[in-house]
Design a protein around this motif. Structure first.
Motif, PDB file in Angstrom:
ATOM      1  N   GLU A 146       0.833  -1.203   0.000  1.00  0.00           N
ATOM      2  CA  GLU A 146       0.000   0.000   0.000  1.00  0.00           C
ATOM      3  C   GLU A 146       0.868   1.254   0.000  1.00  0.00           C
ATOM      4  O   GLU A 146       0.580   2.233  -0.711  1.00  0.00           O
ATOM      5  CB  GLU A 146      -0.908  -0.006   1.231  1.00  0.00           C
ATOM      6  CG  GLU A 146      -1.947  -1.114   1.219  1.00  0.00           C
ATOM      7  CD  GLU A 146      -2.475  -1.439   2.605  1.00  0.00           C
ATOM      8  OE1 GLU A 146      -2.205  -0.644   3.539  1.00  0.00           O
ATOM      9  OE2 GLU A 146      -3.147  -2.468   2.770  1.00  0.00           O
ATOM     10  N   LEU A 150       0.929   4.215  -2.837  1.00  0.00           N
ATOM     11  CA  LEU A 150       0.669   5.614  -2.490  1.00  0.00           C
ATOM     12  C   LEU A 150       1.819   6.504  -2.941  1.00  0.00           C
ATOM     13  O   LEU A 150       1.602   7.616  -3.439  1.00  0.00           O
ATOM     14  CB  LEU A 150       0.464   5.741  -0.973  1.00  0.00           C
ATOM     15  CG  LEU A 150      -0.859   5.190  -0.431  1.00  0.00           C
ATOM     16  CD1 LEU A 150      -0.832   5.132   1.096  1.00  0.00           C
ATOM     17  CD2 LEU A 150      -2.031   6.040  -0.903  1.00  0.00           C
ATOM     18  N   ARG A 154       1.701   9.586  -5.760  1.00  0.00           N
ATOM     19  CA  ARG A 154       2.140  10.949  -5.453  1.00  0.00           C
ATOM     20  C   ARG A 154       3.250  11.423  -6.381  1.00  0.00           C
ATOM     21  O   ARG A 154       3.564  12.605  -6.419  1.00  0.00           O
ATOM     22  CB  ARG A 154       2.654  11.027  -4.003  1.00  0.00           C
ATOM     23  CG  ARG A 154       1.577  10.974  -2.940  1.00  0.00           C
ATOM     24  CD  ARG A 154       2.141  11.412  -1.599  1.00  0.00           C
ATOM     25  NE  ARG A 154       3.198  10.524  -1.156  1.00  0.00           N
ATOM     26  CZ  ARG A 154       3.039   9.545  -0.276  1.00  0.00           C
ATOM     27  NH1 ARG A 154       1.838   9.312   0.228  1.00  0.00           N
ATOM     28  NH2 ARG A 154       4.048   8.789   0.093  1.00  0.00           N
ATOM     29  N   THR A 214     -13.598   7.971   2.282  1.00  0.00           N
ATOM     30  CA  THR A 214     -12.904   7.014   3.141  1.00  0.00           C
ATOM     31  C   THR A 214     -11.423   7.348   3.100  1.00  0.00           C
ATOM     32  O   THR A 214     -10.931   7.946   2.132  1.00  0.00           O
ATOM     33  CB  THR A 214     -13.122   5.571   2.656  1.00  0.00           C
ATOM     34  OG1 THR A 214     -12.679   5.474   1.296  1.00  0.00           O
ATOM     35  CG2 THR A 214     -14.566   5.172   2.746  1.00  0.00           C
ATOM     36  N   PRO A 215     -10.663   6.981   4.141  1.00  0.00           N
ATOM     37  CA  PRO A 215      -9.227   7.264   4.120  1.00  0.00           C
ATOM     38  C   PRO A 215      -8.565   6.674   2.876  1.00  0.00           C
ATOM     39  O   PRO A 215      -8.928   5.584   2.418  1.00  0.00           O
ATOM     40  CB  PRO A 215      -8.722   6.581   5.401  1.00  0.00           C
ATOM     41  CG  PRO A 215      -9.918   6.555   6.298  1.00  0.00           C
ATOM     42  CD  PRO A 215     -11.096   6.344   5.392  1.00  0.00           C
ATOM     43  N   LEU A 216      -7.598   7.400   2.343  1.00  0.00           N
ATOM     44  CA  LEU A 216      -6.951   6.984   1.107  1.00  0.00           C
ATOM     45  C   LEU A 216      -6.335   5.601   1.241  1.00  0.00           C
ATOM     46  O   LEU A 216      -6.456   4.751   0.350  1.00  0.00           O
ATOM     47  CB  LEU A 216      -5.888   8.010   0.714  1.00  0.00           C
ATOM     48  CG  LEU A 216      -5.144   7.754  -0.599  1.00  0.00           C
ATOM     49  CD1 LEU A 216      -6.122   7.658  -1.754  1.00  0.00           C
ATOM     50  CD2 LEU A 216      -4.114   8.844  -0.845  1.00  0.00           C
ATOM     51  N   ARG A 217      -5.655   5.345   2.351  1.00  0.00           N
ATOM     52  CA  ARG A 217      -5.015   4.045   2.538  1.00  0.00           C
ATOM     53  C   ARG A 217      -6.050   2.924   2.556  1.00  0.00           C
ATOM     54  O   ARG A 217      -5.798   1.834   2.034  1.00  0.00           O
ATOM     55  CB  ARG A 217      -4.192   4.031   3.826  1.00  0.00           C
ATOM     56  CG  ARG A 217      -3.411   2.750   4.038  1.00  0.00           C
ATOM     57  CD  ARG A 217      -2.541   2.851   5.262  1.00  0.00           C
ATOM     58  NE  ARG A 217      -1.456   3.789   5.066  1.00  0.00           N
ATOM     59  CZ  ARG A 217      -0.299   3.478   4.481  1.00  0.00           C
ATOM     60  NH1 ARG A 217      -0.100   2.261   4.027  1.00  0.00           N
ATOM     61  NH2 ARG A 217       0.642   4.377   4.349  1.00  0.00           N
ATOM     62  N   ARG A 219      -8.844   2.917   0.930  1.00  0.00           N
ATOM     63  CA  ARG A 219      -9.298   2.699  -0.445  1.00  0.00           C
ATOM     64  C   ARG A 219      -8.279   1.891  -1.236  1.00  0.00           C
ATOM     65  O   ARG A 219      -8.632   1.032  -2.046  1.00  0.00           O
ATOM     66  CB  ARG A 219      -9.565   4.044  -1.130  1.00  0.00           C
ATOM     67  CG  ARG A 219     -10.905   4.654  -0.742  1.00  0.00           C
ATOM     68  CD  ARG A 219     -11.098   5.998  -1.414  1.00  0.00           C
ATOM     69  NE  ARG A 219     -10.497   7.069  -0.620  1.00  0.00           N
ATOM     70  CZ  ARG A 219     -10.273   8.287  -1.066  1.00  0.00           C
ATOM     71  NH1 ARG A 219     -10.547   8.594  -2.321  1.00  0.00           N
ATOM     72  NH2 ARG A 219      -9.748   9.204  -0.281  1.00  0.00           N
ATOM     73  N   VAL A 220      -6.983   2.142  -1.001  1.00  0.00           N
ATOM     74  CA  VAL A 220      -5.954   1.338  -1.658  1.00  0.00           C
ATOM     75  C   VAL A 220      -6.062  -0.113  -1.206  1.00  0.00           C
ATOM     76  O   VAL A 220      -5.979  -1.044  -2.013  1.00  0.00           O
ATOM     77  CB  VAL A 220      -4.554   1.904  -1.347  1.00  0.00           C
ATOM     78  CG1 VAL A 220      -3.462   0.969  -1.853  1.00  0.00           C
ATOM     79  CG2 VAL A 220      -4.393   3.286  -1.965  1.00  0.00           C
ATOM     80  N   THR A 383       0.235  16.161   1.265  1.00  0.00           N
ATOM     81  CA  THR A 383       0.304  14.715   1.394  1.00  0.00           C
ATOM     82  C   THR A 383       1.205  14.328   2.548  1.00  0.00           C
ATOM     83  O   THR A 383       2.071  15.076   2.972  1.00  0.00           O
ATOM     84  CB  THR A 383       0.839  14.085   0.102  1.00  0.00           C
ATOM     85  OG1 THR A 383       2.133  14.650  -0.172  1.00  0.00           O
ATOM     86  CG2 THR A 383      -0.079  14.344  -1.069  1.00  0.00           C
TER      87      THR A 383
END
Length: 386
Positions: A146, A150, A154, A214-217, A219-220, A383
């Protein structure tokens, strides 16, 4: 002889390797949240701490094993979750076991970054208080995959794609080679009931559709990785983990060479003509050599762009810029002062720091106390990084 569950064996082997260099009575702490990963780590530490160095020729010896539970207080019932995690750690035989409240008052960035900074601060403080030799973190191969995705999204460069290191200072991550399913299996085999952080789940609406925010992490974890596994086949997480390991070696070498370049540029600046700089400094405090870092432009110009840019980033960090806030845009602006000089003014860096070129040198000055990033120029990214 009783058969050991394969997941338990893998987890213990991973912890055994981290404990091997330690001596008798050294203290090892596990950061435990009550989740599957950290509880499996706590159980593995409890088992292995009693038999460090055991072999057919040696009975081995024991190291002390304890746990730290950090309560962030961000969710209802967090105190109960923390107390339950501490209770299970004590039941495993860990001692000392403490619960510490996180202090997020000085955290920067978004909520996730502030919580992370507070967690590490609490762990470091207790490790220093107890003289612990190691603090074990429960990040797994899934977390590493993850993190790499991410970083890729970025566009943060090789260092970000290198993911989380297996060790940094007192912190060690024995489980970076294990999948999350294995830590859950360890808990099941050990009779441990783990807590699932609701922020790690994908919330759904009443009609069954995933919630938009939802938190980005999460979703990943819940969407991106499953799609990649389904499309590309199994082994995506392992491949991302291998990529991180390879890039980390490359990044470590480049950072070492960049540090040498930074030292050379600083030394060349110190050996240069000082009087014009002092004269300029009388009119502009940013150019005062004693107020920050001064680099010789000629040395930087001759360097390979990859090393020069890394050296400039290291210089920004040396004057107090936060790594998570010092982005490619800041480095681009600093690089322009070196290779695209046309009389432009100061470059604004994170936290109110500044950089300016004059008299054949690049001057980087830390921000005065209490001054935030202001004025015009390059702005820090919102970020965060692990």
């Amino acid at each position: 002889m009783a058969r050991v569950d394969p997941a338990v064996a893998a987890a213990r082997n991973a912890v055994r390797a981290v404990l091997a260099p330690l001596g008798p009575d050294d203290l090892v702490l596990v950061a435990c949240s009550g989740g599957a990963d950290s509880l499996a780590l706590a159980a593995s530490l409890a088992a292995e701490a009693r038999r460090v160095g055991r072999s057919v020729r040696s009975r081995g010896y024991a190291v002390r094993a304890g746990a730290v539970v950090v309560d962030h207080g961000l969710q209802a019932g967090s105190a109960q979750v923390a107390a339950r995690a501490a209770e299970q750690c004590r039941a495993l035989g860990l001692d000392p076991v403490v619960v510490r409240d996180a202090d997020r008052s000085s955290g920067a960035g978004g909520p996730e970054a502030a919580a992370r900074d507070a967690r590490y601060a609490a762990l470091e403080a207790y490790a220093a208080e107890t003289g612990a030799a190691r603090v074990l973190l429960g990040h797994t191969l899934d977390d590493q995959a993850e993190q790499v995705l991410l970083g890729l999204a970025r566009g943060a460069g090789a260092r970000s794609l290198a993911g989380m290191p297996r060790e940094r200072g007192i912190f060690h991550r024995p489980f970076l080679g294990l999948r999350r399913a294995q830590t859950e299996a360890v808990c099941a085999a050990s009779g441990l009931e783990y807590w699932t952080d609701p922020t790690n789940l994908l919330p759904v609406l009443d009609d069954g559709a995933p919630a938009a925010f939802t938190p980005l992490r999460s979703r990943v974890r819940g969407r991106v990785l499953p799609v990649l596994e389904d499309t590309l086949g199994p082994g995506v997480a392992e491949a991302l983990g291998r990529t991180a390991d390879q890039l980390r070696d490359d990044a470590d070498l480049l950072d070492h060479l960049a540090a040498d370049l930074l030292t050379e540029a600083r030394s060349a600046s110190e050996d240069g003509v000082v009087s014009p700089r002092r004269a300029a400094a009388e009119h502009d405090p940013v150019l005062e050599p004693s107020s920050g870092v001064v680099l010789d432009v000629g040395v930087l110009e001759r360097a390979h762009p990859a090393l020069r840019r890394r050296a400039l980033r290291l210089a920004a960090l040396a004057i107090g810029c936060k790594p998570s806030d010092t982005t490619a845009r800041h480095v681009d602006a600093l690089d322009a002062l070196v290779v695209s000089w046309s009389g432009q003014g100061s470059v604004h860096l994170p936290g109110g720091a500044q950089a300016r070129r004059a008299c054949g040198s690049l001057f980087l000055r830390a921000a005065p106390t209490g001054i935030s990033d202001g004025g015009t120029g390059v702005r820090p990214s919102s970020t965060t990084q692990e």
